[in-house]
Scaffold this motif. Sequence first.
Motif, short mmCIF file in Angstrom:
data_model
loop_
_atom_site.label_atom_id
_atom_site.label_comp_id
_atom_site.label_asym_id
_atom_site.label_seq_id
_atom_site.Cartn_x
_atom_site.Cartn_y
_atom_site.Cartn_z
N THR A 16 0.92 -1.13 -0.02
CA THR A 16 -0.02 -0.13 -0.08
C THR A 16 0.75 1.21 0.14
N TYR A 17 0.33 2.40 -0.12
CA TYR A 17 1.00 3.74 -0.29
C TYR A 17 0.36 4.45 0.91
N TYR A 18 1.42 5.43 1.41
CA TYR A 18 1.26 6.13 2.48
C TYR A 18 1.71 7.43 2.01
N GLY A 19 0.83 8.58 2.09
CA GLY A 19 1.29 9.99 1.83
C GLY A 19 1.41 10.91 3.01
N GLY A 20 2.48 11.43 3.03
CA GLY A 20 2.55 12.45 4.44
C GLY A 20 3.32 13.54 4.23
N TYR A 21 3.47 14.53 5.29
CA TYR A 21 4.25 15.85 5.15
C TYR A 21 5.15 15.56 6.31
N PRO A 44 2.22 -3.93 12.12
CA PRO A 44 3.57 -4.69 11.84
C PRO A 44 3.47 -5.01 10.29
N SER A 45 2.16 -5.39 9.61
CA SER A 45 2.21 -5.80 8.37
C SER A 45 2.47 -4.73 7.41
N ARG A 46 2.81 -3.57 7.82
CA ARG A 46 2.90 -2.38 6.90
C ARG A 46 4.37 -2.13 6.66
N LEU A 47 5.10 -2.82 7.83
CA LEU A 47 6.55 -2.29 8.20
C LEU A 47 7.20 -3.68 7.62
N PRO A 48 8.69 -3.10 6.97
CA PRO A 48 8.97 -1.77 6.88
C PRO A 48 8.63 -1.13 5.56
#
Length: 87
Positions: A16-21, A44-48
């Motif tokens: 998945t994608y995560y956008g941030g500032y 934990p499923s999104r890391l690293p």
Amino acid sequence: METNHYFYVLHCKDDTYYGGYTTDPARRLKEHNNGTGAKYTRLPSRLPAEMIHIEKFASRSEATKAEYAFKKLTRKQKILYLSKKHP
């Protein structure tokens, strides 16, 4: 002292994608991967997560507008956006 403002995109382990500032991309990536970043990346499923895109802006307002616009895109649109930024 001038502060740089960045919109960034992470590619998470679960594809998945995560956008941030942020004002410090290296620190922010470390926070995400330590589990102290956004709630989204604490699973934990999104890391690293890997930082795959960074855009620099003159103001916080511009960077957070880019983040907001990215988050409204569909997955297909996000992939297209990222492919145009990274030929």
